[in-house]
Design an enzyme around this catalytic site. Structure first.
Site, PDB file in Angstrom:
ATOM      1  N   GLY A 295     -31.497  13.780  -2.423  1.00 59.30           N
ATOM      2  CA  GLY A 295     -32.277  12.932  -3.317  1.00 59.30           C
ATOM      3  C   GLY A 295     -31.407  12.381  -4.426  1.00 59.30           C
ATOM      4  CB  CYS A 296     -32.270  11.452  -7.888  1.00 59.28           C
ATOM      5  SG  CYS A 296     -31.482  10.982  -9.440  1.00 59.28           S
TER       6      CYS A 296
END
Length: 162
Positions: free
Chosen positions: A15-16
């Site tokens: 993810g981020c």
């Protein structure tokens, strides 16, 4: 006598990269982390290009660690706990292949450990859906822009959307 430890690299997408980097920076034995991009076909991609989903890159964190102080298996354990590996090409509200769950291995030993770890996680009963994490050979690592490096640490906390 050389006392310099032999450092190794591990590369994870979960993810981020702001959140991923912050989690790995807390680990004793991790010497450095770098936010960046891997797994695409464009050289020197920018954040905007990666977010356009047209370069094939994932947001990743390169983890430089001392294997005498923390094992690759321990880094894998942490990887599984900091995201949902059953979400395909997303983490929470962050959607796109750039947010995919991926382990980029640097050695045959890392590949074997990653595959065994994923098999163990898949059979753990922790997930109601199958794990969709990609395991791939590390390719060129492109540093993210400076403002992404240690992003959450520099801003006194906060979080990504996940």
């Amino acid at each position: 006598m050389d006392e310099t430890p032999e450092l190794e690299k591990a590369t994870f997408g979960a993810g981020c990269f702001w959140h991923v980097e912050a989690e790995f920076r807390r680990v004793s034995g991790v010497v450095a982390t770098h936010a960046g991009y891997m797994g695409g076909w464009k050289d020197h991609p920018t954040y905007e290009e990666v977010c356009s989903k047209e370069t094939g890159h994932a947001e990743v964190v390169e983890v430089v660690y001392d294997p005498a102080r923390v094992s690759y298996d321990e880094l894998l354990r942490i990887f599984w706990t900091i995201h949902d590996p059953t979400q395909l090409n997303r983490q929470g509200p962050d959607i796109g292949t750039n947010y995919r769950s991926v382990i980029f291995f640097h050695t045959p030993e890392q590949e074997q450990a990653a595959r065994l770890s994923m098999e163990k996680e898949g059979g753990s009963g922790r997930y109601s859906r199958p794990i969709v994490t990609e395991i791939a050979s590390a390719s060129a690592f492109w540093w993210a822009e400076e403002y992404h490096q240690q992003y959450l640490e520099k801003r006194g906390g906060g979080s990504c959307n996940w």
